[in-house]
Design an enzyme around this catalytic site. Structure first.
Site, PDB file in Angstrom:
ATOM      1  N   ASP A  70       1.005  -1.066  -0.093  1.00 31.12           N
ATOM      2  CA  ASP A  70      -0.043   0.177  -0.156  1.00 31.12           C
ATOM      3  C   ASP A  70       0.919   1.298   0.089  1.00 31.12           C
ATOM      4  O   ASP A  70       1.974   1.129   0.659  1.00 31.12           O
ATOM      5  CB  ASP A  70      -0.915  -0.018   1.110  1.00 31.12           C
ATOM      6  CG  ASP A  70      -2.008   1.046   0.971  1.00 31.12           C
ATOM      7  OD1 ASP A  70      -2.420   1.061  -0.098  1.00 31.12           O
ATOM      8  OD2 ASP A  70      -2.483   1.422   2.150  1.00 31.12           O
ATOM      9  N   THR A  71       0.504   2.026  -0.758  1.00 30.90           N
ATOM     10  CA  THR A  71       1.387   3.448  -1.078  1.00 30.90           C
ATOM     11  C   THR A  71       0.553   4.611  -0.675  1.00 30.90           C
ATOM     12  O   THR A  71      -0.666   4.659  -1.143  1.00 30.90           O
ATOM     13  CB  THR A  71       1.894   3.327  -2.619  1.00 30.90           C
ATOM     14  OG1 THR A  71       2.819   2.419  -2.540  1.00 30.90           O
ATOM     15  CG2 THR A  71       2.718   4.825  -2.605  1.00 30.90           C
ATOM     16  N   PHE A 150       2.153   6.405 -13.412  1.00 33.67           N
ATOM     17  CA  PHE A 150       0.674   6.423 -12.977  1.00 33.67           C
ATOM     18  C   PHE A 150       0.789   6.968 -11.666  1.00 33.67           C
ATOM     19  O   PHE A 150       1.637   7.416 -11.110  1.00 33.67           O
ATOM     20  CB  PHE A 150       0.429   4.657 -12.961  1.00 33.67           C
ATOM     21  CG  PHE A 150       1.252   4.174 -12.122  1.00 33.67           C
ATOM     22  CD1 PHE A 150       0.642   3.719 -10.785  1.00 33.67           C
ATOM     23  CD2 PHE A 150       2.548   3.491 -12.291  1.00 33.67           C
ATOM     24  CE1 PHE A 150       1.342   3.059  -9.755  1.00 33.67           C
ATOM     25  CE2 PHE A 150       3.197   2.625 -11.520  1.00 33.67           C
ATOM     26  CZ  PHE A 150       2.841   2.476 -10.223  1.00 33.67           C
ATOM     27  N   GLY A 151      -0.694   7.084 -11.153  1.00 29.89           N
ATOM     28  CA  GLY A 151      -0.788   7.884  -9.961  1.00 29.89           C
ATOM     29  C   GLY A 151      -0.703   9.087 -10.021  1.00 29.89           C
ATOM     30  O   GLY A 151      -0.943  10.050 -10.814  1.00 29.89           O
ATOM     31  N   TYR A 152       0.130   9.589  -8.971  1.00 30.64           N
ATOM     32  CA  TYR A 152       0.500  11.049  -8.950  1.00 30.64           C
ATOM     33  C   TYR A 152       1.893  11.341  -9.603  1.00 30.64           C
ATOM     34  O   TYR A 152       2.631  12.316  -9.348  1.00 30.64           O
ATOM     35  CB  TYR A 152       0.785  11.315  -7.457  1.00 30.64           C
ATOM     36  CG  TYR A 152      -0.689  11.329  -6.870  1.00 30.64           C
ATOM     37  CD1 TYR A 152      -1.346  12.431  -6.380  1.00 30.64           C
ATOM     38  CD2 TYR A 152      -0.942  10.084  -6.003  1.00 30.64           C
ATOM     39  CE1 TYR A 152      -2.544  12.312  -5.930  1.00 30.64           C
ATOM     40  CE2 TYR A 152      -2.255  10.045  -5.386  1.00 30.64           C
ATOM     41  CZ  TYR A 152      -3.009  11.091  -5.466  1.00 30.64           C
ATOM     42  OH  TYR A 152      -4.200  11.243  -4.770  1.00 30.64           O
ATOM     43  N   ASP A 153       2.553  10.220 -10.279  1.00 25.86           N
ATOM     44  CA  ASP A 153       3.936  10.466 -11.014  1.00 25.86           C
ATOM     45  C   ASP A 153       4.053  11.966 -11.579  1.00 25.86           C
ATOM     46  O   ASP A 153       5.218  12.328 -11.472  1.00 25.86           O
ATOM     47  CB  ASP A 153       4.213   9.189 -11.917  1.00 25.86           C
ATOM     48  CG  ASP A 153       4.525   8.068 -11.078  1.00 25.86           C
ATOM     49  OD1 ASP A 153       4.539   7.936  -9.895  1.00 25.86           O
ATOM     50  OD2 ASP A 153       4.578   6.933 -11.799  1.00 25.86           O
ATOM     51  N   LYS A 173      13.104   5.761 -12.571  1.00 24.35           N
ATOM     52  CA  LYS A 173      12.189   5.877 -11.312  1.00 24.35           C
ATOM     53  C   LYS A 173      12.203   4.646 -10.696  1.00 24.35           C
ATOM     54  O   LYS A 173      12.500   4.750  -9.156  1.00 24.35           O
ATOM     55  CB  LYS A 173      10.503   6.024 -11.873  1.00 24.35           C
ATOM     56  CG  LYS A 173       9.708   5.791 -10.734  1.00 24.35           C
ATOM     57  CD  LYS A 173       8.225   5.714 -11.168  1.00 24.35           C
ATOM     58  CE  LYS A 173       7.505   5.336  -9.938  1.00 24.35           C
ATOM     59  NZ  LYS A 173       6.099   4.912 -10.346  1.00 24.35           N
ATOM     60  N   HIS A 178       9.919   5.053  -3.943  1.00 23.02           N
ATOM     61  CA  HIS A 178       9.492   4.353  -2.433  1.00 23.02           C
ATOM     62  C   HIS A 178       9.418   2.894  -2.737  1.00 23.02           C
ATOM     63  O   HIS A 178       9.704   2.103  -1.907  1.00 23.02           O
ATOM     64  CB  HIS A 178       8.113   5.067  -2.126  1.00 23.02           C
ATOM     65  CG  HIS A 178       7.204   5.419  -3.353  1.00 23.02           C
ATOM     66  ND1 HIS A 178       7.353   6.341  -4.352  1.00 23.02           N
ATOM     67  CD2 HIS A 178       5.988   4.711  -3.507  1.00 23.02           C
ATOM     68  CE1 HIS A 178       6.421   6.329  -5.131  1.00 23.02           C
ATOM     69  NE2 HIS A 178       5.592   5.337  -4.750  1.00 23.02           N
ATOM     70  N   ARG A 179       8.451   2.557  -3.597  1.00 19.58           N
ATOM     71  CA  ARG A 179       8.106   1.127  -4.010  1.00 19.58           C
ATOM     72  C   ARG A 179       9.429   0.170  -4.100  1.00 19.58           C
ATOM     73  O   ARG A 179       9.682  -0.695  -3.830  1.00 19.58           O
ATOM     74  CB  ARG A 179       7.179   0.942  -5.129  1.00 19.58           C
ATOM     75  CG  ARG A 179       6.866  -0.597  -5.143  1.00 19.58           C
ATOM     76  CD  ARG A 179       5.630  -0.674  -6.094  1.00 19.58           C
ATOM     77  NE  ARG A 179       4.368  -0.069  -5.662  1.00 19.58           N
ATOM     78  CZ  ARG A 179       3.874   0.991  -6.180  1.00 19.58           C
ATOM     79  NH1 ARG A 179       4.594   1.567  -7.224  1.00 19.58           N
ATOM     80  NH2 ARG A 179       2.855   1.588  -5.868  1.00 19.58           N
TER      81      ARG A 179
END
Length: 199
Positions: A70-71, A150-153, A173, A178-179
């Protein structure tokens, strides 16, 4: 070794496979077990809570070592929001674009745009539960930059970098994200505790 990823996100699955490309781990998804839409109610108060809930729920079904993550994106001037609710910031039916727009709107006119991404990974193998976390600091841009990711990238610029996650591309990246940081810790754990190397 087989590990089930509690996700249907193709980008996320690709990151997992890339980190372990030199091992004999076979990553599976819920679809490999005939589960087309695996979802749990992510109502935990922390990333750890939600990560564990996803991993344990799927493990109980497939009885195969399972990993879930979960991020969250935590913005200092918004008291840590969107945080644990990052995926549904603009509502439960929101998509990435709507989430980004809401965040940019809420930061309109705010000078301090410091933020960080954090990922918590849970690994359930039937005997133990292990957690691995990763974080990267940065700031929220005033507008979207880049088409990838994707997401907030497209609105997150890592500290000491001049590009957004979207602009730097997946390969770059995945070296710093973080991941990726959490996955590297998970990788060390797997290599120390399981025979998974190809050579």
């Amino acid at each position: 070794m087989k590990i089930v990823i509690a996700s249907g996100n193709k980008n996320k699955i690709k990151e997992f496979k890339e980190i372990f490309r030199d091992t004999n781990i076979e990553f599976l998804t819920p679809k490999d077990f005939g589960i087309d839409n695996f979802e749990v109610n992510e109502d935990g108060d922390t990333l750890k809570d939600n990560s564990y809930k996803k991993a344990k729920s799927l493990y109980d079904i497939v009885k195969t070592p399972t990993i879930a993550d979960d991020t969250g994106l935590f913005v200092k001037s918004l008291d840590g929001k969107p945080g644990v609710k990052s995926h549904r910031y603009a509502g439960y039916d929101a998509n990435d674009k709507k989430n980004r727009k809401k965040l940019l709107d809420n930061l309109e006119g705010i000078a301090n745009r410091n933020a960080y991404f954090e990922t918590v990974i849970s690994f359930v193998d039937g005997n133990d539960i292990n957690f691995f976390s990763g974080r990267i600091d940065g700031e929220i841009l005033k507008q979207e930059m880049g088409e990838g990711g994707f997401g907030y990238d497209s609105i997150f610029k890592p500290k000491d970098y001049d590009l957004s996650f979207s602009q730097m591309g997946a390969k770059e990246k995945n070296k710093i994200s973080h991941r990726a940081n959490a996955l590297r810790k998970f990788r060390e754990f797997i290599l120390d505790n399981y025979e998974v190397c190809n050579n």
